[in-house]
Write a protein that holds these residues in place. Structure first.
Motif, PDB file in Angstrom:
ATOM      1  N   GLU A 152      -1.276   9.570   8.458  1.00 25.70           N
ATOM      2  CA  GLU A 152      -2.593   9.401   9.078  1.00 25.70           C
ATOM      3  C   GLU A 152      -3.360  10.716   9.118  1.00 25.70           C
ATOM      4  OE1 GLU A 152      -1.757   7.667  12.830  1.00 25.70           O
ATOM      5  OE2 GLU A 152      -1.260   5.675  11.998  1.00 25.70           O
ATOM      6  N   THR A 159       2.469   1.789   7.947  1.00 26.40           N
ATOM      7  CA  THR A 159       1.191   1.441   7.326  1.00 26.40           C
ATOM      8  C   THR A 159       0.738   2.606   6.461  1.00 26.40           C
ATOM      9  OG1 THR A 159       0.592   0.073   9.233  1.00 26.40           O
ATOM     10  CG2 THR A 159      -1.189   0.743   7.745  1.00 26.40           C
ATOM     11  N   GLU A 204      -4.897   3.700   2.583  1.00 20.87           N
ATOM     12  CA  GLU A 204      -5.218   3.466   1.178  1.00 20.87           C
ATOM     13  C   GLU A 204      -5.504   4.786   0.452  1.00 20.87           C
ATOM     14  OE1 GLU A 204      -8.346   0.815  -1.530  1.00 20.87           O
ATOM     15  OE2 GLU A 204      -8.308   0.617   0.666  1.00 20.87           O
ATOM     16  N   ARG A 217       7.804   0.259   4.805  1.00 19.29           N
ATOM     17  CA  ARG A 217       6.539  -0.362   4.408  1.00 19.29           C
ATOM     18  C   ARG A 217       6.730  -1.854   4.141  1.00 19.29           C
ATOM     19  NH1 ARG A 217       3.041   1.244  -1.015  1.00 19.29           N
ATOM     20  NH2 ARG A 217       1.123   0.116  -0.465  1.00 19.29           N
ATOM     21  N   ASP A 247       4.474   2.903  18.321  1.00 21.25           N
ATOM     22  CA  ASP A 247       4.392   1.475  17.975  1.00 21.25           C
ATOM     23  C   ASP A 247       4.034   0.601  19.173  1.00 21.25           C
ATOM     24  OD1 ASP A 247       6.715   1.703  19.411  1.00 21.25           O
ATOM     25  OD2 ASP A 247       8.037   0.886  17.859  1.00 21.25           O
ATOM     26  N   GLN A 268       4.582   8.237   9.813  1.00 23.68           N
ATOM     27  CA  GLN A 268       3.289   7.573  10.000  1.00 23.68           C
ATOM     28  C   GLN A 268       2.221   8.562  10.475  1.00 23.68           C
ATOM     29  OE1 GLN A 268       2.557   3.813   9.766  1.00 23.68           O
ATOM     30  NE2 GLN A 268       0.728   5.031   9.408  1.00 23.68           N
ATOM     31  N   GLY A 317       7.045  -3.818   7.329  1.00 24.38           N
ATOM     32  CA  GLY A 317       5.909  -3.777   8.233  1.00 24.38           C
ATOM     33  C   GLY A 317       5.983  -2.738   9.326  1.00 24.38           C
ATOM     34  N   TYR A 318       6.896  -1.757   9.204  1.00 24.37           N
ATOM     35  CA  TYR A 318       7.018  -0.711  10.217  1.00 24.37           C
ATOM     36  C   TYR A 318       6.199   0.530   9.871  1.00 24.37           C
ATOM     37  CZ  TYR A 318      10.831  -3.398  12.222  1.00 24.37           C
ATOM     38  OH  TYR A 318      11.568  -4.380  12.814  1.00 24.37           O
TER      39      TYR A 318
END
Length: 554
Positions: free
Chosen positions: A242, A272, A275, A266, A171, A238, A269-270
């Motif tokens: 990814e 992502t 999509e 989520r 982060d 995360q 905001g920690y």
């Protein structure tokens, strides 16, 4: 309140054990509680789901308890919060993610509505009586972790929380070196520092190092990939999301806590979400195995967790087949090694390739190793040093490291849970013992278990049970029929029938020697049968089964 002007620091858990971290800091009539953690039970605590600390010390000083501050969102630091809030109504302070995880715990216990939750962040301050608190950003295996500087007229105490010095955190929020050195310039009275990895030389690798090892597995695996980690490891989750996107895979979350924590992170905001990367079970059924990732709970081999069900072929929606990859991206909590080993065996039996931290670099610790622990001491330059968080061996080795950095032995205090540590500018000493203990929680049944209940369970698991069923005519006191002797978990079939027949004769002899009055009193008769059977089994078989007489009054 103390008659002399001292700071009292009382660890109510977490010293001499892994987990159950909780510390009370008392000064001039005010108490700040740092963390309220739970501990996972050892295998011998049968039927116990979790262990929480006793709060007697806090209840004895309930008028002085002003605040709870949480360093981060791991269960060993927030898991016992609901049990404290049942006893005391006090404000809770923590970072957004920490409070997000605590909120879920409190909601499960029906305490969310009355909880006083207050957000704080790095470099923010809080006044509690004569104590001035400042929160310091640290890196750990979970986002939003904090250390705490508590300044009083006598000096400043620094509690590191769980930490390591990660130079490339996912982060991009490194440890706040500037504030730690600021307090060193002002003068640190005492440092209470995380000891978890005090026996591990060197430096702990960065969380970012895990990515390259996971990336290799993602690009070489031909079947589905099953990843398990702690549900609170948002950085790790995360990375998995990814890598799934980069390799064209869909991710299905398996396990309630995993789904809940991803939702919380989520929303705050920690985390992502790339999509289109998440899929539900229905979509997963139409997805080829080489395009699928299962993100599971159960890294510690918990019997009812999703990962265990997959390993045993008992999961309702997914199976493990040859060519699949299983990544255990978590450390083994001490005491769970055997369960995890069994889990790996079951996956291998099904032809899956298993990757764990022992050989594949799929996990890094969230705790600083020896060089980082020395660095924290050198950054803060405390007058007194107290190692915390770990078994006594870790505390001892941390004390050795502190001496190596130049702190005189007489200024290093090796404390244990319950010690009342008294601090003044001139002295740090242990001034007695606070009442401490542990409460055993069975979440599936009774709210709390007595130690006696657990001992009985241990006794049954080790020695078995011998039941003597006797029917007594309630009006006459006469024995109706022959006693029945039932043995479970006690003796092998070979030779067992003969011993049970002898045990029946022992019970018959007891009944013959009883008066009608004794036979008509079921409590007295129960104890007489138990005593005689216990003596017989000890002499005849050298065993100590649990003796359970059952008196049927007809």
């Amino acid at each position: 309140m103390s008659t002399d002007d001292t700071i009292e620091v009382v660890p109510l858990g977490g010293l001499g054990e892994f987990g159950m971290n909780i510390m009370a800091i008392r000064y001039r009539g005010s108490i700040v509680v740092v963390d309220v953690g739970m501990m996972f039970p050892r295998d011998d605590l049968l039927g116990v789901d979790l262990v929480v600390p006793e709060f007697t010390y806090l209840l004895e000083h309930r008028q002085e308890v002003k605040a709870v501050v949480l360093t981060h969102g791991h269960e060993d630091h927030i898991g016992a919060l609901p049990y404290l809030l049942r006893e005391l109504s006090i404000p809770i302070y923590g970072t957004p993610l920490t409070l997000g995880f605590a909120r879920g715990r409190l909601a499960e216990h029906g305490l969310l509505q009355k909880a006083q939750l207050n957000r704080i962040g790095s470099r923010q301050t809080l006044e509690v009586g004569s104590m001035h608190l400042e929160f310091l950003s640290v890196t750990h295996s979970i986002a939003d972790s904090l250390g705490i500087a508590i300044t009083t007229p006598l000096g400043t105490i620094i509690h590191t929380g769980d930490f390591k010095f990660d130079q490339t955190p996912p982060d991009q929020k490194p440890t706040d070196y500037a504030r730690f050195t600021h307090f060193a310039e002002q003068g640190v009275l005492a440092l209470f520092s995380d000891s978890t990895n005090s026996e591990r030389p060197g430096y702990t690798p960065s969380e970012s190092n895990v990515r390259k090892h996971l990336d290799q597995i993602f690009h070489t695996s031909k079947g589905k990939i099953i990843v398990t980690c702690f549900a609170s490891s948002i950085h790790r989750i995360q990375i998995v999301l990814e890598l799934a996107r980069e390799s064209g895979r869909r991710v299905v979350t398996v396990g309630r806590s995993m789904k809940d924590n991803i939702g919380i992170a989520r929303e705050l905001g920690y985390l992502t979400l790339p999509e289109g990367v998440l899929a539900d079970a229905r979509e997963a059924s139409r997805t080829p195995n080489d395009k699928l990732v299962l993100l599971c709970t159960g890294s510690q081999g918990e019997p009812l967790a999703a990962l265990t069900k997959l390993a045993l072929g008992k999961h309702k929606e997914f199976t493990v087949a040859e060519g699949d990859a299983v990544i255990i991206s978590a450390r083994s909590i001490p005491g769970n090694e055997r369960r995890i080993s069994h889990l790996i065996n079951h996956f291998c039996y099904r032809g899956a390739a298993v990757y764990d931290e022992s050989r594949w670099g799929v996990h890094v610790s969230g705790h600083g190793s020896q060089e980082e622990l020395k660095l924290m001491i050198n950054l803060t330059r405390p007058r007194f040093f107290v190692p915390v968080h770990g078994e006594f061996r870790q505390l001892f080795h941390h004390a050795v490291l502190a001496h190596e950095t130049g702190i005189p032995r007489e200024r290093i205090l090796l404390a244990e849970t319950g010690d009342i540590i008294a601090l003044t500018p001139e002295k740090a000493e242990i001034r007695g013992k606070a009442p401490v203990g542990r409460r055993l929680i069975d979440e599936g049944g009774l709210a709390e278990l007595d130690e006696l209940v657990v001992r009985d369970r241990q006794h049954l698991s080790e020695e078995g049970v011998l039941m003597a069923v006797v029917a007594i005519n309630k009006s006459t006191g006469r024995v109706e029929g022959l006693p029945e002797i039932v043995s479970r978990g006690h003796m092998q079939e070979d030779g067992g029938a003969k011993i049970l027949a002898e045990a029946r004769e022992v019970v018959l002899k007891t009944l013959r020697e009883c008066s009608n009055e004794e036979r008509s009193d079921s409590l007295v008769l129960t104890e007489l049968i138990r005593t005689d059977l216990k003596r017989f089994m000890r002499k005849r078989t050298a065993t100590h089964p649990m003796i359970v007489p059952v008196i049927l009054e007809i």
